[in-house]
Design a protein around this motif. Structure first.
Motif: not given
Length: 332
Positions: A112-123
């Motif tokens: 999932q990272l780093p390719k899909f960083a924009e599609d993840l919800f991070a805290t």
């Protein structure tokens, strides 16, 4: 850094092509598909029955969320229990309850990272960074991270029901009505870990497990093999199961079943010992069986009756306690 940004290499057996249009249909299953009918869209049915409320969800959270109510919420719970009972009782998976927040290493391990960083919800709390999982594949696969497994105990077969959180970057304007593309949804996930030599057979087995869900729910569907250019970042081969949605007159993905080869195992450090004591990277596979929301959508659209009711399949009655949702939102 460059290494973790390179996708998996498709198998030679994967069809050529760079979009879903080049997917190869393998077979169809379930009853013959009913005729396309725009009046059977699940969003309209759910609102009319009072079991889906997108407006309330928008007030709470904004676009791409939903609220389920009464028989709708009961149906979601019934589906999750049905899927888990089937996979643990008949298909040999071990059920897990896993964290919904994971660290960067865990996200990187499954691709999932780093390719899909924009599609993840991070805290971010202080100096602690965590990510909301987009699928239970992430924690389930990483349960074996940095371990040396005994090949005699393979394959490992895990399942879990979790919420899934996806920003849906790049999906602006797509599937804005209904519950097909949400920021938060629930899904029962399957993960298998085996030797590389056994991976093709395990992929077919996992496909059979996902397909059995649709058979028992008496839904019309088809199976396609994705072309090389439409594979996910971590997959070397993928089957999509597409369910018939008469409300839009199209087959839509309800499950992807993927063979990742050793791609994820190399990132996550998942190895196994061979009979002569050598260490080799394991193969990982994953599949949805099934997402709750998209299954509800299919049941509403395929189960809609002329009198405005929705009829449910026999397999769910013992889980829901009812066989029909009546036009006034009550059940029988």
């Amino acid at each position: 850094l460059l290494g973790v940004a390179v996708p998996n290499i498709p198998l030679d057996s994967v069809p050529d092509g760079d979009s879903e249009k080049e997917a190869v249909e393998i077979r169809r299953g379930g009853p013959p598909p009913c005729e396309a009918d725009g009046s059977r869209h699940h969003a309209d049915i759910g609102e009319r029955l009072g079991i889906l409320d997108g407006k309330a969800a928008a007030r709470l959270s904004g676009a791409r969320f939903t609220v389920s109510r009464g028989p709708g919420a009961r149906l979601e719970r019934a589906l999750a229990d049905f899927f888990l009972d089937l996979h643990t009782g008949e298909h040999g998976y071990t059920e897990h309850s896993v964290p919904f927040l994971v660290n960067r290493d865990t996200m990187t391990g499954t691709g999932q990272l780093p390719k899909f960083a924009e599609d993840l919800f991070a805290t971010q709390v202080g100096d602690r960074e965590l990510f909301l999982i987009p699928t239970a594949e992430v924690p389930l696969t990483n349960l074996l991270a940095q371990q040396a497994l005994d090949a005699r105990e393979m394959p490992y077969a895990f399942t879990a029901r979790t919420p899934c959180f996806r920003a849906e970057a790049g999906a602006y304007g797509r599937d804005t009505r209904g519950i097909l593309r949400l920021h938060q949804f629930e899904k029962v996930e399957l993960v298998r870990v085996c030797t590389l030599e056994d991976a093709p057979a395990q992929l077919e087995l996992m496909l059979e497990h996902a397909e059995e869900c649709l058979r028992r729910l008496e839904l019309s569907y088809r199976i396609v093999q994705l072309p090389a250019g439409d594979l996910g970042f971590s997959a070397r081969s993928t089957y999509d199961i597409e369910v018939w949605l008469p409300g839009s007159g199209s087959y839509r993905e309800i499950s992807s079943v993927s063979d990742c080869g050793t791609f994820q195992a190399r990132r996550a450090g998942i190895r196994h010992r061979t009979a002569d004591g050598r260490k080799e990277y394991a193969a990982t596979l994953n599949g949805s069986a099934l997402p709750i929301g998209r299954t509800v959508a299919a049941l509403l659209e395929q189960g809609a009756r002329p009198d405005g009711s929705v009829e449910l399949p026999e397999a769910l009655i013992s889980y829901t306690g009812f066989r029909r949702i009546l036009p006034d939102g009550t059940t029988e």
